[in-house]
Write an enzyme that holds these catalytic residues in place. Structure first.
Site, PDB file in Angstrom:
ATOM      1  N   ARG A 255       0.849  -1.204   0.000  1.00  0.00           N
ATOM      2  CA  ARG A 255       0.000   0.000   0.000  1.00  0.00           C
ATOM      3  C   ARG A 255       0.877   1.243   0.000  1.00  0.00           C
ATOM      4  O   ARG A 255       2.059   1.188  -0.346  1.00  0.00           O
ATOM      5  CB  ARG A 255      -0.981   0.003   1.191  1.00  0.00           C
TER       6      ARG A 255
ATOM      7  N   ASN B 193      -0.918  -2.301  -7.413  1.00  0.00           N
ATOM      8  CA  ASN B 193      -2.352  -1.962  -7.478  1.00  0.00           C
ATOM      9  C   ASN B 193      -2.721  -0.895  -6.440  1.00  0.00           C
ATOM     10  O   ASN B 193      -3.604  -1.074  -5.620  1.00  0.00           O
ATOM     11  CB  ASN B 193      -3.236  -3.211  -7.333  1.00  0.00           C
TER      12      ASN B 193
ATOM     13  N   LYS C  50       2.474  -6.597 -14.088  1.00  0.00           N
ATOM     14  CA  LYS C  50       1.402  -7.392 -13.472  1.00  0.00           C
ATOM     15  C   LYS C  50       0.143  -7.228 -14.294  1.00  0.00           C
ATOM     16  O   LYS C  50      -0.297  -6.104 -14.556  1.00  0.00           O
ATOM     17  CB  LYS C  50       1.165  -6.897 -12.037  1.00  0.00           C
TER      18      LYS C  50
ATOM     19  N   HIS D  11      -0.358 -16.573  -7.065  1.00  0.00           N
ATOM     20  CA  HIS D  11      -1.230 -17.166  -6.034  1.00  0.00           C
ATOM     21  C   HIS D  11      -2.147 -18.254  -6.577  1.00  0.00           C
ATOM     22  O   HIS D  11      -3.368 -18.107  -6.567  1.00  0.00           O
ATOM     23  CB  HIS D  11      -2.013 -16.087  -5.273  1.00  0.00           C
TER      24      HIS D  11
ATOM     25  N   LEU E  13      -8.652 -13.089  -2.691  1.00  0.00           N
ATOM     26  CA  LEU E  13      -8.861 -13.531  -4.069  1.00  0.00           C
ATOM     27  C   LEU E  13      -7.539 -14.003  -4.634  1.00  0.00           C
ATOM     28  O   LEU E  13      -6.520 -13.367  -4.380  1.00  0.00           O
ATOM     29  CB  LEU E  13      -9.415 -12.381  -4.916  1.00  0.00           C
TER      30      LEU E  13
ATOM     31  N   ASP F 292       1.351 -12.731  -1.070  1.00  0.00           N
ATOM     32  CA  ASP F 292       0.132 -11.964  -1.374  1.00  0.00           C
ATOM     33  C   ASP F 292      -0.423 -11.304  -0.112  1.00  0.00           C
ATOM     34  O   ASP F 292      -1.628 -11.109   0.020  1.00  0.00           O
ATOM     35  CB  ASP F 292      -0.928 -12.851  -2.047  1.00  0.00           C
TER      36      ASP F 292
ATOM     37  N   HIS G 140      -5.768  -4.711   4.586  1.00  0.00           N
ATOM     38  CA  HIS G 140      -6.924  -3.814   4.574  1.00  0.00           C
ATOM     39  C   HIS G 140      -7.252  -3.526   6.037  1.00  0.00           C
ATOM     40  O   HIS G 140      -7.256  -4.448   6.855  1.00  0.00           O
ATOM     41  CB  HIS G 140      -8.139  -4.475   3.919  1.00  0.00           C
TER      42      HIS G 140
ATOM     43  N   ALA H  61     -11.190  -8.057  -0.120  1.00  0.00           N
ATOM     44  CA  ALA H  61     -10.439  -9.301  -0.269  1.00  0.00           C
ATOM     45  C   ALA H  61      -8.978  -9.065   0.067  1.00  0.00           C
ATOM     46  O   ALA H  61      -8.394  -8.090  -0.413  1.00  0.00           O
ATOM     47  CB  ALA H  61     -10.569  -9.819  -1.690  1.00  0.00           C
TER      48      ALA H  61
END
Ligand code: NCD
Ligand code: ZN
Length: 345
Positions: free
Chosen positions: A18, A42, A100, A175, A220, A248, A252, A264
């Site tokens: 993050r 992401n 990615k 993953h 996920l 992974d 959150h 997720a």
């Protein structure tokens, strides 16, 4: 029984750190036990260029605790607008290792993802030429596909044809969660590999519902049946260099997970190495943990393994129920409140 286990410091080939205040928690959590990581792009907005990745790298490095031995490397987010020039910039940059691929809509912050892979052929051909790997979130996003079938359907419709069409492209099936994905990678051509998370080695989909709905087990691709978990353990612990550690770890804040529409992602970083040790010990494969955790991933990415070591001691401990995260909210780590048999010294 062995009381200590010494390993080369591991490499996390799939990590979400993050940005902003979250880095104060996430960077030290990984830097404590890991020599390096491939950090996922992401963010909102996503990291799509080498220039953005280098600026993000500075923000990450600023949070590496003094004296810690941790080298973050970065992946760029492939979008419908990525140009072949950016691939050449990646090939020339030691800090950026890969692209990615998030199919649009597949997961957290994937709305900028690729909508039409057929339109990306010039970029993929350049990656193939330059030897730049493509990391793939392998889930079909067509809404009529059952959520438990998304990985298998993506493999059939998209990944296998891609691997065949770009016969020299280096690909990481990230993953992996199914028998089909594990066996596909096992038998694939050279240059195809897979990362494996701790939660998919330790839990099946039953664990989403033990005693009630368990949001901290939700990630996920979603957990699958026990028969899939066993197959993942088999390939992870079998010594095959195509399979490597990619936690992974996907933090959150607590309120975003414990919600009517929970995010997720499992925040596994604070206990990641002990979690993998737990899975390997259950499979009587502890001697293979080092290669999986510290050698296979760097070898795939052309990096030297770390020269430093980490020691695990056999000592029961409980993962904290809650950890500091941002100014407004705490975070619940994966495995919170439960015991592990190994602890990093
Ligand atoms: C990840 C996240 O939160 O960034 N979530 C997850 O469940 N794994 C995204 C991803 O890797 O799919
Ligand atoms: Zn991820």
């Amino acid at each position: 029984m062995t009381a200590t286990l010494e390993l080369t410091r591991p490499f996390d080939a799939h990590l979400h750190l993050r940005d902003g205040a979250a880095l104060d928690a996430t960077v030290p959590a990984s830097a404590r036990d890991f020599a390096g990581a491939l950090v996922m792009p992401n963010l909102a907005p996503p990291i799509t260029t080498v220039a953005e990745a280098l600026a993000y790298r500075e923000r990450v490095l600023a949070r590496v605790p003094a004296g810690a031995d941790f080298t973050p490397r970065f992946a760029l987010y492939l979008t419908d607008r990525t140009a072949p020039d950016e691939v050449r910039r990646v090939a020339d940059c030691e800090h950026v290792l890969a692209f990615k691929l998030y199919p649009a809509g597949a997961t957290t912050n994937s709305e900028h993802g690729v909508t039409d892979l057929a339109g990306r052929h010039a970029v993929l051909a350049e990656m193939e030429r330059q030897g730049v790997p493509l990391c793939v979130h392998g889930e079909e996003t067509a809404p009529e596909v059952d959520v438990f079938d998304r990985e298998r359907v993506f493999l059939e419709r998209t990944l296998a044809p891609l691997v065949e069409r770009f016969a020299g492209l280096r690909v990481v099936f990230e993953h992996v969660t199914t028998r089909e994905a594990a066996q596909y990678v096992e038998g694939a051509r050279a240059g195809v590999a897979a990362s494996l998370t701790p939660q998919h080695l330790l839990m099946s989909r039953n664990d989403l519902f033990v005693g009630g709905l368990r949001p901290h087990h939700y990630c996920l691709p979603v957990l699958k049946r026990e028969e899939h978990r066993r197959e993942l353990v088999r390939v992870a612990t079998g010594g095959d260099p195509r399979f490597f550690l990619g936690s992974d770890s996907a933090p959150h804040a607590r309120g975003r997970k414990e919600s009517a529409c929970g995010c997720a992602g499992c925040y596994s970083a604070p206990a990641a190495l002990a979690l993998y040790a737990q899975a390997f010990e259950a499979a009587e494969a502890l001697p293979r943990l080092e290669a999986f955790a510290a050698l296979h991933g760097p070898a795939f990415y052309g990096l030297a393994p770390s020269a430093a070591r980490v020691t695990l001691v056999r000592e029961r401990w409980r993962v904290p129920e809650r950890l500091d995260f941002t100014a407004d909210d705490a975070i619940v780590p994966y495995w919170a409140g439960a015991e592990l048999a190994w602890r990093v010294a």
